[in-house]
Write a protein that holds these residues in place. Structure first.
Motif, PDB file in Angstrom:
ATOM      1  N   ASP A  89     -10.016  -1.553   5.355  1.00 47.95           N
ATOM      2  CA  ASP A  89     -10.780   0.249   5.032  1.00 47.95           C
ATOM      3  C   ASP A  89     -10.146   0.705   4.448  1.00 47.95           C
ATOM      4  O   ASP A  89     -10.394   1.922   3.616  1.00 47.95           O
ATOM      5  N   LEU A 138      -7.636  -1.655  -4.693  1.00 49.49           N
ATOM      6  CA  LEU A 138      -9.291  -1.612  -4.042  1.00 49.49           C
ATOM      7  C   LEU A 138      -9.895  -2.549  -3.311  1.00 49.49           C
ATOM      8  O   LEU A 138     -10.918  -3.537  -3.554  1.00 49.49           O
ATOM      9  N   LEU A 150     -15.171   2.569  -4.567  1.00 55.35           N
ATOM     10  CA  LEU A 150     -14.626   2.238  -3.188  1.00 55.35           C
ATOM     11  C   LEU A 150     -16.010   2.133  -2.132  1.00 55.35           C
ATOM     12  O   LEU A 150     -15.766   1.924  -1.540  1.00 55.35           O
ATOM     13  N   VAL A 205      -6.098  -5.593   1.924  1.00 54.53           N
ATOM     14  CA  VAL A 205      -6.729  -4.628   2.107  1.00 54.53           C
ATOM     15  C   VAL A 205      -7.423  -3.620   2.695  1.00 54.53           C
ATOM     16  O   VAL A 205      -8.576  -3.956   2.842  1.00 54.53           O
ATOM     17  N   ARG A 226     -16.849  -1.539  -2.071  1.00 53.13           N
ATOM     18  CA  ARG A 226     -15.448  -2.485  -1.471  1.00 53.13           C
ATOM     19  C   ARG A 226     -15.364  -2.020   0.456  1.00 53.13           C
ATOM     20  O   ARG A 226     -15.506  -2.633   0.830  1.00 53.13           O
ATOM     21  N   SER A 227     -15.972  -0.473   0.691  1.00 58.57           N
ATOM     22  CA  SER A 227     -15.538  -0.376   2.058  1.00 58.57           C
ATOM     23  C   SER A 227     -17.098   0.851   2.081  1.00 58.57           C
ATOM     24  O   SER A 227     -16.868   1.807   2.070  1.00 58.57           O
ATOM     25  N   ASP A 285      -7.397   2.147   4.302  1.00 60.13           N
ATOM     26  CA  ASP A 285      -6.241   2.040   3.479  1.00 60.13           C
ATOM     27  C   ASP A 285      -6.649   2.338   2.132  1.00 60.13           C
ATOM     28  O   ASP A 285      -6.252   2.659   1.286  1.00 60.13           O
ATOM     29  N   ARG A 286      -7.717   1.797   1.935  1.00 53.70           N
ATOM     30  CA  ARG A 286      -8.509   1.581   0.445  1.00 53.70           C
ATOM     31  C   ARG A 286      -8.597   3.343   0.680  1.00 53.70           C
ATOM     32  O   ARG A 286      -8.928   4.584  -0.296  1.00 53.70           O
ATOM     33  N   VAL A 325       0.852  -1.335   0.409  1.00 52.55           N
ATOM     34  CA  VAL A 325       0.184  -0.476  -0.176  1.00 52.55           C
ATOM     35  C   VAL A 325       0.574   1.314   0.282  1.00 52.55           C
ATOM     36  O   VAL A 325       0.773   2.667  -0.813  1.00 52.55           O
TER      37      VAL A 325
END
Length: 568
Positions: free
Chosen positions: A389, A382, A418, A387, A421-422, A391-392, A358
């Motif tokens: 949340d 992503l 994003l 990885v 995913r988070s 860090d995304r 990252v």
């Protein structure tokens, strides 16, 4: 040494002239001010047998007339009320009142009226209204730090409180240094301008006599800047020791809370990381993570040698020697286990969150161009299950800050990815960051692509290659210091307050960051001071940030801004 020495000297003066057994009474902010410059064992040496908070003292009725009370408080309305009640029914034989900043006349009258039993021996102003975490780095630990991000139209009462606390802190630093500065501020920041003007009014009008030190040498420079001019630095992962501990574990008032890391003995659940009290930390606080591992191995080897020699006790003389050296041995043991625990914990987090992967991408986004490759790399990360949340979110923010104008379509694709995913991250946080700290809001040349000199410097760096991909980023503050050293800080970007101008180079410069500093920036300041350019820099801020705190402030400001626009 400058700030730590000034604060220590004030505490010394409070305690050394009052003989006998003492209780030191502090408030929630002066606790931090004292704890970073004075250890508990040093307080004991000054016959301080009890340390209490002023609000808890109010609740107790027990008489302790054998103790002398040394109060060290901020001169707030709340503290004056506590004192009023305590002086009306005194529990201690004597009271010595010390305040960390200027008292108002009305406050002095209230205290005088309350002291009917005449227990107060003295009332003094000792200007230690700042937390001196390192020799050239101070903070104010302001809880409502997010207020600086709110648009001027909102102007909540909390914003005035933030400005007042910053003006108090800055004025105390200059009173401790016995100097009155020439003041400049970042033109694009309303809050920096407001603080600069209020500080100038205090120093040159309201309290001009107090700040008139009759010094003949060049006035120091106070430069007030806004965190939003460099939103990249607090979003990056860190790879030098002090900055990395704060980013991954957290440092507060030079203490690290390790209680959540598992089964540690009680005395190791909170450890002190202070360059004043820990020689190993002082020598290694700015070193890279890889080098720290080697240094710790050497320290462990040295300790094992000492432990081995202590096992070989055969005579009475050996025993006596061991007893004499035992406190030093215990201290060494504690230090070794502290640093080993910290590095082990950080290695675990680096592995779990795949931070090397990252961080390499983060550094690329912060330092190197290439939008197409950056978009592809961020998209891949992503999708990477390893990885986290947070860090995304940081990756998308770093991409957005760099390429907001160049690739709006791809930016929308990243926002959507994003969000899917988070989902825990509220929609619009990245957009709120751009509104706060986007290219149109910034003064400095954050990516080195506006100014010809910076473009040339970046090209040269690119050709030369970098020593370490994880630490190639330099904060914007580094450029600002360079501009001051070379006399190139532009008046149009950083205007002076009032009719005070500066001919020639100042010898002392205090840079205050509204919104908070980072340990990466304090490292830049320490390294710059070590070069000895003829200018001594001091860095101050409203808080010390890591990415978690920066994002928390951003979320809080977004929430308030949203609710206030709904009301309007």
């Amino acid at each position: 040494m400058v700030l730590v020495s000034a604060a220590r000297e004030y505490v010394n003066r409070m305690l050394q002239d009052i003989s006998g057994m003492k209780v030191l009474i502090l408030d929630s902010q002066t606790v931090s001010i004292v704890s970073v410059v004075y250890s508990q064992s040093e307080l004991l040496q000054k016959e301080v047998f009890l340390v209490e908070l002023v609000d808890s003292i109010s609740k107790s009725k027990e008489s302790m007339s054998h103790l002398k009370a040394v109060y060290f408080l901020r001169p707030t309305l709340e503290n004056i009320q506590h004192l009023r009640r305590q002086l009306a029914n005194p529990r201690f034989g004597e009271s010595h009142l010390f305040f960390s900043n200027m008292l108002k006349d009305t406050q002095i009258h209230i205290l005088a009226d309350s002291d009917e039993q005449e227990v107060v021996q003295q009332v003094q102003e000792y200007y230690a209204d700042f937390v001196a975490i390192d020799p050239y780095h101070f903070t104010l630990n302001i809880p409502s730090n997010h207020m600086y991000m709110l648009p001027a139209v909102v102007d909540p009462p909390g914003l005035q409180q933030l400005c007042d606390r910053i003006v108090d802190g800055i004025s105390a630093v200059f009173l401790a240094l016995k100097r009155r500065p020439v003041i400049r501020y970042q033109r694009t920041s309303d809050v920096a301008k407001r603080i600069a003007q209020e500080t100038s009014k205090l120093m040159y009008q309201q309290e001009s006599g107090l700040f008139d030190f009759r010094r003949t040498e060049m006035s120091p420079l106070l430069l007030i800047v806004d965190r939003r001019d460099d939103p990249v630095t607090p979003l990056l992962n860190q790879w030098t020791y002090q900055a990395m501990v704060h980013e991954l574990v957290g440092i507060h008032d030079n203490k690290v809370d390790l209680s959540s890391t598992g089964k540690l003995p009680k005395d190791q659940q909170e450890v002190v990381l202070s360059s004043e009290q820990d020689a190993f930390f002082k020598a290694n606080m700015y070193e890279n993570f890889g080098d720290i591992g080697m240094s710790i191995k050497r320290m462990v080897d040295d300790f094992q040698q000492v432990a081995k020699s202590n096992q070989n006790i055969q005579t009475i003389e050996d025993m006596a020697k061991f007893v004499d050296s035992y406190p030093e041995y215990r201290k060494m043991h504690g230090n070794v286990s502290k640093h080993v625990t910290l590095v082990t914990e950080m290695s675990k987090i680096v592995e779990e969150r795949k931070l090397m992967l990252v961080s390499e991408r983060e550094q690329d986004l912060a330092c190197n161009g290439g939008q197409v490759a950056a978009f592809e790399a961020v998209t891949n990360l992503l999708s990477n299950e390893s990885v986290s949340d947070i860090d995304r979110l940081r990756l998308v923010m770093l991409y957005a800050l760099r390429y907001e104008k160049e690739s709006p379509v791809q930016l929308m694709q990243l926002f959507n990815k994003l969000a899917s995913r988070s989902p825990k991250y509220k929609t619009g946080l990245v957009q709120f960051l751009l509104k706060q700290a986007g290219v149109d809001k910034r003064t400095g040349d954050l990516y080195g692509n506006r100014d010809l000199l910076n473009i040339a410097r970046n090209m040269a760096r690119g050709l030369k290659g970098v020593e370490n991909v994880y630490t190639q980023h330099q904060p914007l503050l580094f450029q600002t210091m360079e501009s001051i050293i070379k006399g190139r800080l532009r008046d149009v970007d950083y205007p002076f307050v009032g009719n005070h101008f500066q001919q020639g180079r100042p010898q002392d410069v205090v840079i205050f960051v509204v919104g908070g500093t980072t340990y990466e920036e304090s490292r830049s300041v320490a390294l710059q001071n070590a070069i000895n350019s003829g200018i001594r820099f001091i860095l101050g801020g409203s808080v010390v940030l890591n990415s978690k705190r920066f994002l928390k402030d951003l979320e809080e400001a977004q929430r308030i801004a949203k609710s206030s626009t709904n009301v309007v």
